[in-house]
Design an enzyme around this catalytic site. Structure first.
Site, PDB file in Angstrom:
ATOM      1  N   GLU A 202       6.168   2.768   9.677  1.00  0.00           N
ATOM      2  CA  GLU A 202       5.916   1.459   9.061  1.00  0.00           C
ATOM      3  C   GLU A 202       5.261   0.500  10.061  1.00  0.00           C
ATOM      4  O   GLU A 202       5.946  -0.279  10.723  1.00  0.00           O
ATOM      5  CB  GLU A 202       7.216   0.838   8.541  1.00  0.00           C
ATOM      6  N   GLU A 289       8.877   6.715   1.527  1.00  0.00           N
ATOM      7  CA  GLU A 289      10.202   6.101   1.610  1.00  0.00           C
ATOM      8  C   GLU A 289      10.331   5.037   0.525  1.00  0.00           C
ATOM      9  O   GLU A 289       9.434   4.232   0.323  1.00  0.00           O
ATOM     10  CB  GLU A 289      10.400   5.458   2.979  1.00  0.00           C
TER      11      GLU A 289
END
Length: 363
Positions: A202, A289
């Site tokens: 991320e 995710e």
């Protein structure tokens, strides 16, 4: 650990036949009904031939078998060798330094058999306590990653090796370690069709797409030098919500997908609209995710919001991986007890029970 190569001529013939037939998928995509035969779960049963996915031609190693076919990316789609779209639906571990007990073949077999999961994600944090690039035991972490890959292969599942950047914000911060890690793992599993490589989790803290591209353009060749056809997942800016940046300026590389992350209790229609726009523009999107809770992984499970997301993703055949396989005291943990090998419904949290029911609806 010995080098592992998956060898078979059957899938090679299938792949050749597909190429001769000119199989392909248009970049422009429209939604399909959930369960549409054109979107197939990856095979995970008996009777399928083991695929041939060569690594380096000169490498000859131990022969193993698996029923999963190699995957590749064409347009916005993830495809099998015959050109059929494949959708992965799975679960991610939490940080393997903290919850290594959930990385085992018994649990993966349970998830495959009882839930219908066909992919797992092995999350290895980089910069947190116990992380690969901080104070973690590198050799033990790599062993747990290998154990996870081996367990997934044993249960005929796909497995995502996740370089879990988070507090390090910009993946370039630890690029040398990433190249070392992915070089070692990709060399060892070069010919294993089950493995996908997620090279950064991320990007955040103001990290730009240009910075992510600079990182990816150095790490992807390391993977490709061994696993030349493996699918690589690349994180997008702003906690994997800036998918439009990848659409506007994609990487010049084959078999690459761009990741989107969402937590349904906070991320709603505005982000779904971004995903749909990206897919329709031909961007290969992979949700590596997601959760049904707040973005911090805690809070109540918002079933209505989560199902709005999954129904949309199913309609477009986009793969998704839920967070997380642990019994951590938070809403996003899938387990309520410490049973980490053969859980039953009473071992599951509210999110775990919901996700299991959702996936079982496809049977």
């Amino acid at each position: 650990m010995m080098m592992k190569k998956w060898v078979s001529t059957v899938m090679t013939l299938v792949a050749c036949a597909a190429l001769l037939a000119g199989c392909g998928v248009a970049a422009q995509m429209e939604p399909q009904a959930s369960g549409d035969a054109a979107i197939t779960m990856a095979p995970s049963g008996e009777g399928a031939a083991a695929p041939d996915v060569p690594g380096n031609a000169a490498d000859v190693g131990e022969v193993e078998t698996t029923t999963v076919p190699p995957l590749h990316v064409e347009g916005a789609r993830l495809l099998d060798p015959a050109g059929k779209p494949v959708q992965l639906r799975g679960a991610s571990t939490h940080g393997i330094a903290w919850y290594p007990q959930y990385v085992n073949a018994d649990l993966f077999a349970n998830l495959s058999r009882d839930w219908g999961i066909n992919a797992v994600r092995i999350a290895m944090y980089c910069a947190e306590s116990g992380g690969y690039c901080t104070d973690g035991d590198k050799e033990q972490l790599k062993k747990t990653v290998r154990d996870g890959i081996d367990a997934a292969v044993k249960d005929d599942m796909y497995v995502i090796v996740d370089w879990h950047t988070l507090s390090d914000n910009d993946p370039n911060m630890h690029i040398d370690e990433a190249k070392e890690f992915f070089g070692e793992i990709a060399e060892e599993y070069a010919g294993v069709p089950n493995v996908l490589y997620e090279i950064c989790n991320e990007p955040n803290g103001g990290t730009t797409w240009a910075q992510v591209k600079r990182y990816a353009e150095q790490v992807i060749p390391v993977v490709r030098s061994h696993a030349r056809d493996a699918v690589v997942l690349v994180g997008t800016p702003d906690w994997c919500q800036g998918i439009e940046a990848a659409t506007a300026d994609p990487l010049d590389a084959d078999n690459v997908m761009y990741t989107v992350h969402f937590y349904a209790a906070e991320h709603g229609q505005w982000l779904r609209d971004r995903v749909v726009a990206a897919v329709k523009a031909g961007t290969p999107v992979f949700v590596s995710e997601f959760g049904a809770t707040d973005a911090d992984g805690d809070g109540a499970v918002d079933v209505k919001a989560a199902e709005a997301w999954l129904d949309m993703l199913d309609g477009y055949g986009v793969s998704y991986i839920i967070w997380n396989l642990s019994d951590k005291h938070e809403g996003g943990a899938l387990f309520a007890t410490n049973e980490a090998r053969d859980p039953i419904e009473s071992d599951l949290s509210a999110e775990g029970q919901w996700y299991r029911r959702y996936l079982r609806g496809y049977r």
